[in-house]
Design a protein around this motif. Sequence first.
Motif, PDB file in Angstrom:
ATOM      1  N   ARG A   7      29.129  29.890  42.540  1.00 52.14           N
ATOM      2  CA  ARG A   7      30.359  29.394  41.926  1.00 52.14           C
ATOM      3  C   ARG A   7      31.416  30.456  41.661  1.00 52.14           C
ATOM      4  NH1 ARG A   7      30.452  24.376  39.493  1.00 52.14           N
ATOM      5  NH2 ARG A   7      28.608  23.175  39.957  1.00 52.14           N
ATOM      6  N   SER A   8      31.034  31.736  41.677  1.00 54.30           N
ATOM      7  CA  SER A   8      32.011  32.773  41.343  1.00 54.30           C
ATOM      8  C   SER A   8      31.523  34.155  41.767  1.00 54.30           C
ATOM      9  CB  SER A   8      32.295  32.762  39.840  1.00 54.30           C
ATOM     10  OG  SER A   8      31.145  33.159  39.123  1.00 54.30           O
ATOM     11  N   VAL A   9      32.407  35.126  41.583  1.00 54.35           N
ATOM     12  CA  VAL A   9      32.056  36.540  41.752  1.00 54.35           C
ATOM     13  C   VAL A   9      32.421  37.216  40.431  1.00 54.35           C
ATOM     14  CG1 VAL A   9      32.483  38.673  43.013  1.00 54.35           C
ATOM     15  CG2 VAL A   9      32.516  36.481  44.235  1.00 54.35           C
ATOM     16  N   LEU A  10      31.414  37.751  39.752  1.00 52.83           N
ATOM     17  CA  LEU A  10      31.614  38.384  38.456  1.00 52.83           C
ATOM     18  C   LEU A  10      31.656  39.894  38.650  1.00 52.83           C
ATOM     19  CD1 LEU A  10      31.800  38.089  35.361  1.00 52.83           C
ATOM     20  CD2 LEU A  10      29.313  38.243  35.298  1.00 52.83           C
ATOM     21  N   CYS A  11      32.717  40.521  38.151  1.00 49.33           N
ATOM     22  CA  CYS A  11      32.875  41.973  38.240  1.00 49.33           C
ATOM     23  C   CYS A  11      32.799  42.566  36.837  1.00 49.33           C
ATOM     24  CB  CYS A  11      34.221  42.334  38.859  1.00 49.33           C
ATOM     25  SG  CYS A  11      34.451  41.706  40.526  1.00 49.33           S
ATOM     26  N   CYS A  12      32.040  43.634  36.714  1.00 43.67           N
ATOM     27  CA  CYS A  12      31.929  44.371  35.461  1.00 43.67           C
ATOM     28  C   CYS A  12      32.547  45.743  35.699  1.00 43.67           C
ATOM     29  CB  CYS A  12      30.466  44.494  35.061  1.00 43.67           C
ATOM     30  SG  CYS A  12      30.236  45.416  33.541  1.00 43.67           S
ATOM     31  N   LEU A  13      33.675  45.996  35.043  1.00 47.18           N
ATOM     32  CA  LEU A  13      34.404  47.252  35.200  1.00 47.18           C
ATOM     33  C   LEU A  13      34.077  48.163  34.026  1.00 47.18           C
ATOM     34  CD1 LEU A  13      37.913  45.740  36.063  1.00 47.18           C
ATOM     35  CD2 LEU A  13      35.979  46.126  37.582  1.00 47.18           C
ATOM     36  N   ARG A  14      33.475  49.297  34.293  1.00 49.19           N
ATOM     37  CA  ARG A  14      33.097  50.243  33.236  1.00 49.19           C
ATOM     38  C   ARG A  14      34.317  51.062  32.834  1.00 49.19           C
ATOM     39  NH1 ARG A  14      27.981  51.814  31.221  1.00 49.19           N
ATOM     40  NH2 ARG A  14      28.409  53.321  29.611  1.00 49.19           N
ATOM     41  N   LYS A  15      34.699  50.985  31.565  1.00 46.79           N
ATOM     42  CA  LYS A  15      35.871  51.710  31.073  1.00 46.79           C
ATOM     43  C   LYS A  15      35.611  53.216  31.060  1.00 46.79           C
ATOM     44  CE  LYS A  15      37.421  48.201  27.758  1.00 46.79           C
ATOM     45  NZ  LYS A  15      37.601  47.950  26.316  1.00 46.79           N
ATOM     46  N   VAL A  16      36.637  53.997  31.381  1.00 44.55           N
ATOM     47  CA  VAL A  16      36.569  55.445  31.243  1.00 44.55           C
ATOM     48  C   VAL A  16      36.598  55.809  29.761  1.00 44.55           C
ATOM     49  CG1 VAL A  16      37.849  57.596  31.642  1.00 44.55           C
ATOM     50  CG2 VAL A  16      37.524  55.992  33.513  1.00 44.55           C
ATOM     51  N   GLU A  17      37.371  55.041  28.971  1.00 47.94           N
ATOM     52  CA  GLU A  17      37.472  55.281  27.534  1.00 47.94           C
ATOM     53  C   GLU A  17      36.845  54.119  26.763  1.00 47.94           C
ATOM     54  OE1 GLU A  17      41.257  56.828  25.946  1.00 47.94           O
ATOM     55  OE2 GLU A  17      41.995  56.598  28.006  1.00 47.94           O
ATOM     56  N   PRO A  18      35.508  54.157  26.536  1.00 41.23           N
ATOM     57  CA  PRO A  18      34.889  53.088  25.758  1.00 41.23           C
ATOM     58  C   PRO A  18      35.452  53.076  24.341  1.00 41.23           C
ATOM     59  CG  PRO A  18      33.241  54.685  26.517  1.00 41.23           C
ATOM     60  CD  PRO A  18      34.577  55.179  26.952  1.00 41.23           C
TER      61      PRO A  18
END
Length: 159
Positions: free
Chosen positions: A71-82
Amino acid sequence: MQPATAKWYDRRDSVYIEFCLEDSRDVQVNFNKSKLDFSCVSGTDDIKHQNTVELFGEIDPKESKHRRTDRSVLCCLRKVEPGKSWPRLTKDKTKCNWLSVDFNNWKDWEDDSDEDLSSFDKFSEMMNSMGGDDLPDLDGADDVHDSADSDDEKMPDLE
Protein backbone atom coordinates in the motif's frame (compact mmCIF):
# COMPACT_ATOMS: atom_id res chain seq x y z
CA MET A 1 5.25 11.62 -14.52
CA GLN A 2 3.26 12.84 -11.54
CA PRO A 3 4.12 13.22 -7.86
CA ALA A 4 3.05 10.49 -5.46
CA THR A 5 0.73 11.49 -2.62
CA ALA A 6 2.64 11.48 0.67
CA LYS A 7 2.24 12.23 4.35
CA TRP A 8 4.96 12.93 6.89
CA TYR A 9 5.64 13.29 10.61
CA ASP A 10 8.51 14.39 12.83
CA ARG A 11 10.22 12.57 15.69
CA ARG A 12 13.17 13.47 17.92
CA ASP A 13 15.80 11.66 15.83
CA SER A 14 14.03 10.96 12.53
CA VAL A 15 11.48 12.21 10.04
CA TYR A 16 9.09 9.73 8.42
CA ILE A 17 7.55 10.07 4.96
CA GLU A 18 4.99 7.63 3.63
CA PHE A 19 4.36 7.65 -0.11
CA CYS A 20 0.81 6.32 -0.46
CA LEU A 21 0.86 4.09 -3.53
CA GLU A 22 -0.73 0.71 -4.06
CA ASP A 23 1.14 -2.02 -5.93
CA SER A 24 4.33 0.00 -6.43
CA ARG A 25 7.28 -1.44 -8.33
CA ASP A 26 10.63 -0.22 -9.63
CA VAL A 27 10.91 1.81 -6.41
CA GLN A 28 13.94 4.10 -6.32
CA VAL A 29 14.75 6.13 -3.19
CA ASN A 30 17.89 8.27 -3.13
CA PHE A 31 18.83 9.99 0.12
CA ASN A 32 21.12 13.02 0.00
CA LYS A 33 21.99 15.15 3.03
CA SER A 34 19.50 17.87 2.06
CA LYS A 35 17.29 16.16 -0.53
CA LEU A 36 15.17 13.06 -1.12
CA ASP A 37 14.45 11.68 -4.60
CA PHE A 38 11.65 9.14 -4.92
CA SER A 39 10.29 7.39 -8.00
CA CYS A 40 8.26 4.30 -8.84
CA VAL A 41 5.61 2.82 -11.10
CA SER A 42 2.25 1.94 -9.53
CA GLY A 43 -1.21 0.54 -10.18
CA THR A 44 -2.62 -1.40 -13.07
CA ASP A 45 -2.20 1.62 -15.36
CA ASP A 46 1.59 1.72 -14.79
CA ILE A 47 1.54 5.35 -13.63
CA LYS A 48 5.04 6.78 -13.19
CA HIS A 49 5.56 8.83 -10.04
CA GLN A 50 8.44 11.09 -9.11
CA ASN A 51 8.98 13.32 -6.09
CA THR A 52 11.99 15.47 -5.30
CA VAL A 53 11.99 17.00 -1.84
CA GLU A 54 14.42 19.72 -0.77
CA LEU A 55 14.45 18.93 2.95
CA PHE A 56 14.00 21.41 5.81
CA GLY A 57 17.06 20.05 7.63
CA GLU A 58 19.95 17.73 6.93
CA ILE A 59 19.75 13.94 7.15
CA ASP A 60 22.31 11.16 7.30
CA PRO A 61 21.90 9.36 3.94
CA LYS A 62 23.72 6.22 5.16
CA GLU A 63 21.42 5.85 8.18
CA SER A 64 18.17 6.59 6.32
CA LYS A 65 16.07 3.67 5.10
CA HIS A 66 12.92 2.82 3.17
CA ARG A 67 10.50 -0.10 3.11
CA ARG A 68 7.94 -0.98 0.43
CA THR A 69 4.58 -2.54 1.28
CA ASP A 70 1.59 -3.33 -0.94
CA ARG A 71 0.00 0.00 0.00
CA SER A 72 2.90 2.43 0.43
CA VAL A 73 6.62 3.13 0.64
CA LEU A 74 7.70 4.28 4.10
CA CYS A 75 10.94 6.27 4.38
CA CYS A 76 12.74 6.90 7.65
CA LEU A 77 15.12 9.86 7.39
CA ARG A 78 17.74 9.99 10.16
CA LYS A 79 18.28 13.60 11.28
CA VAL A 80 21.82 14.97 11.45
CA GLU A 81 20.69 17.06 14.44
CA PRO A 82 18.53 14.87 16.71
CA GLY A 83 16.32 16.84 19.06
CA LYS A 84 15.79 19.68 16.59
CA SER A 85 12.17 19.72 15.42
CA TRP A 86 11.20 20.24 11.80
CA PRO A 87 8.19 22.59 11.50
CA ARG A 88 7.77 21.36 7.91
CA LEU A 89 9.30 18.73 5.66
CA THR A 90 10.41 21.03 2.86
CA LYS A 91 13.08 23.71 2.80
CA ASP A 92 10.71 26.20 1.15
CA LYS A 93 7.49 27.33 2.82
CA THR A 94 5.51 26.77 -0.38
CA LYS A 95 2.67 24.28 0.00
CA CYS A 96 3.01 21.04 -1.98
CA ASN A 97 -0.42 19.77 -3.05
CA TRP A 98 0.79 16.14 -2.88
CA LEU A 99 2.10 16.42 0.70
CA SER A 100 0.20 16.44 4.01
CA VAL A 101 0.94 16.00 7.70
CA ASP A 102 0.30 12.51 9.08
CA PHE A 103 -1.79 13.55 12.09
CA ASN A 104 -2.33 9.91 13.12
CA ASN A 105 1.38 9.64 13.89
CA TRP A 106 2.18 13.24 14.78
CA LYS A 107 3.45 13.77 18.31
CA ASP A 108 4.60 16.93 20.04
CA TRP A 109 7.78 15.31 21.29
CA GLU A 110 9.54 18.55 22.25
CA ASP A 111 7.59 18.64 25.55
CA ASP A 112 7.90 14.90 26.13
CA SER A 113 11.08 14.18 28.08
CA ASP A 114 10.17 10.50 28.51
CA GLU A 115 10.21 9.59 24.83
CA ASP A 116 12.40 6.63 24.05
CA LEU A 117 15.39 7.96 22.13
CA SER A 118 15.99 4.64 20.41
CA SER A 119 12.88 4.70 18.20
CA PHE A 120 15.07 4.84 15.09
CA ASP A 121 17.02 1.82 16.29
CA LYS A 122 13.78 -0.08 16.85
CA PHE A 123 12.63 0.89 13.35
CA SER A 124 15.97 -0.26 11.88
CA GLU A 125 15.84 -3.53 13.79
CA MET A 126 12.26 -4.13 12.64
CA MET A 127 13.17 -3.41 9.02
CA ASN A 128 16.21 -5.71 9.15
CA SER A 129 14.36 -8.60 10.77
CA MET A 130 11.29 -8.52 8.56
CA GLY A 131 10.62 -10.94 5.78
CA GLY A 132 8.20 -10.28 2.95
CA ASP A 133 6.38 -7.01 2.41
CA ASP A 134 4.36 -6.77 5.63
CA LEU A 135 5.04 -3.69 7.73
CA PRO A 136 3.85 -4.18 11.31
CA ASP A 137 1.92 -1.48 13.07
CA LEU A 138 4.51 0.96 14.42
CA ASP A 139 2.45 2.22 17.36
CA GLY A 140 2.01 -1.08 19.19
CA ALA A 141 -1.64 -1.56 18.27
CA ASP A 142 -1.00 -5.31 18.08
CA ASP A 143 -1.37 -5.42 21.87
CA VAL A 144 -5.01 -4.31 21.63
CA HIS A 145 -6.23 -7.75 20.52
CA ASP A 146 -5.51 -9.27 23.92
CA SER A 147 -7.26 -6.55 25.92
CA ALA A 148 -10.05 -7.25 28.39
CA ASP A 149 -12.58 -4.98 26.68
CA SER A 150 -13.40 -7.43 23.93
CA ASP A 151 -16.84 -7.19 22.31
CA ASP A 152 -17.67 -10.82 23.14
CA GLU A 153 -17.68 -10.27 26.91
CA LYS A 154 -20.85 -11.08 28.77
CA MET A 155 -22.72 -7.98 29.85
CA PRO A 156 -23.88 -7.85 33.50
CA ASP A 157 -27.60 -8.05 34.19
CA LEU A 158 -29.03 -4.63 34.91
CA GLU A 159 -32.10 -5.70 36.91
